[in-house]
Write a protein that holds these residues in place. Structure first.
Motif, short mmCIF file in Angstrom:
data_model
loop_
_atom_site.label_atom_id
_atom_site.label_comp_id
_atom_site.label_asym_id
_atom_site.label_seq_id
_atom_site.Cartn_x
_atom_site.Cartn_y
_atom_site.Cartn_z
N HIS A 128 -70.75 -92.57 -95.79
CA HIS A 128 -69.84 -93.70 -95.65
C HIS A 128 -70.68 -94.98 -95.52
O HIS A 128 -71.25 -95.24 -94.46
N GLU A 133 -68.78 -101.49 -97.58
CA GLU A 133 -67.35 -101.68 -97.31
C GLU A 133 -67.10 -103.04 -96.65
O GLU A 133 -66.13 -103.74 -97.01
N SER A 204 -62.37 -99.19 -80.69
CA SER A 204 -61.34 -98.22 -81.09
C SER A 204 -60.70 -97.57 -79.87
O SER A 204 -61.28 -97.55 -78.78
N SER A 217 -62.05 -83.28 -90.82
CA SER A 217 -61.07 -84.34 -90.65
C SER A 217 -61.63 -85.67 -91.15
O SER A 217 -62.83 -85.91 -91.07
N ASP A 218 -60.75 -86.53 -91.66
CA ASP A 218 -61.19 -87.86 -92.10
C ASP A 218 -60.93 -88.90 -91.02
O ASP A 218 -60.93 -90.10 -91.29
N PHE A 219 -60.73 -88.44 -89.79
CA PHE A 219 -60.39 -89.34 -88.69
C PHE A 219 -61.43 -90.44 -88.51
O PHE A 219 -61.09 -91.63 -88.42
N ASP A 221 -63.84 -91.56 -90.59
CA ASP A 221 -63.91 -92.46 -91.75
C ASP A 221 -62.75 -93.44 -91.78
O ASP A 221 -62.94 -94.64 -92.01
N THR A 222 -61.56 -92.92 -91.54
CA THR A 222 -60.37 -93.77 -91.55
C THR A 222 -60.43 -94.81 -90.44
O THR A 222 -60.07 -95.99 -90.65
N SER A 223 -60.89 -94.40 -89.27
CA SER A 223 -60.98 -95.33 -88.14
C SER A 223 -61.98 -96.45 -88.41
O SER A 223 -61.74 -97.62 -88.11
N SER A 225 -62.97 -97.55 -91.40
CA SER A 225 -62.43 -98.41 -92.46
C SER A 225 -61.40 -99.37 -91.90
O SER A 225 -61.36 -100.56 -92.28
N SER A 226 -60.58 -98.89 -90.98
CA SER A 226 -59.58 -99.75 -90.34
C SER A 226 -60.26 -100.85 -89.53
O SER A 226 -59.84 -102.01 -89.55
#
Length: 242
Positions: A128, A133, A204, A217-219, A221-223, A225-226
């Motif tokens: 990532h 990003e 977070s 889990s993509d937890f 990565d998603t966190s 990105s957010s």
């Protein structure tokens, strides 16, 4: 309320005050901006794992110690209250912070879990690309407001991604802190001019360690990105204010 009591109240109010949040100069719509998005020199592939409990307990201990110290100073200093009470409050704050930090150490993340987290995050950094990003988010939003250019005579904007930081709490859960340092040198400016700076931070919600270690889990990565999206939106929105 007598004069002595008023003095104590005023001192406590001053001790509890906080510094104003710095504000970067706004950039007018359509202005030329030389934008650079980079990794901080010390941040490449680095993740810091700290014990949030230490910081929380130290902060609470310092606050309690300062209040107690100020009150004690108000009682003992007499007419010399304004001279000695702040000093006594600072001493009390230091002692309280030390005691609070000692309590927090007992709640630190176990070494084996910390090692698992570091291994997990090493692989995360490889899969990532947080810098790419952030650069994409910042550039896309900036291009909607300003004319992006490489001309150094325009406003210069430097966005630096800081090391990712994980923090463990009392309940064994983990949160992350993502920080971005923004430096701005408004046009026209000489290269020797000191840029204005502000650090933007996202913390977070805390989640169980097991969730962080679950690579299916993509937890995470998603966190992340957010967090990047929210920081990018905040930075460009504040700089675009007229």
């Amino acid at each position: 309320m007598n004069a002595h009591a008023i003095s104590i109240a005023l001192c406590l109010a001053l001790l509890s005050g906080c510094a104003a949040t710095p504000q970067l100069p706004s950039i007018r719509s359509g202005a030329g901006v030389s934008l650079t998005v980079a990794m901080a020199a010390h941040a490449e592939g680095r993740t810091d794992i700290s014990n949030k409990a230490i910081g929380d307990d130290a902060k609470m201990g310092a606050g309690t110690g300062m209040v107690a110290g100020a009150l004690w100073g108000g009682l003992m200093c007499g007419p010399w209250f304004f001279i000695c009470a702040p000093f006594v409050a600072m001493v009390g704050g230091g002692a309280g912070a030390l005691a609070g930090a000692t309590v927090g150490v007992a709640h630190a993340l176990p070494p084996e879990q910390a090692a698992q987290l570091r291994n997990r995050l090493t692989r995360l950094h490889q899969s990532h690309d947080l810098l790419a990003e952030l650069r994409r988010n910042i550039t896309d939003r900036a291009a909607r407001n300003w004319q992006l250019t490489t001309d150094a005579l325009n406003t210069q904007l430097m966005v630096e991604l800081q090391p990712l930081q994980l923090a463990s709490a009392h309940n064994g859960q983990i949160s992350f802190v993502l920080r971005v340092l923004v430096s701005e040198r408004p046009a026209p400016a000489a290269p020797s001019d000191v840029p204005a700076q502000k650090t933007y931070s996202y913390t977070s919600p805390a989640s169980p360690v097991a969730v962080w270690l679950d690579e299916k889990s993509d937890f995470v990565d998603t966190s992340l990105s957010s967090a990047i999206a929210q920081l990018s939106t905040q930075i460009i929105a504040e700089l675009s204010q007229q």
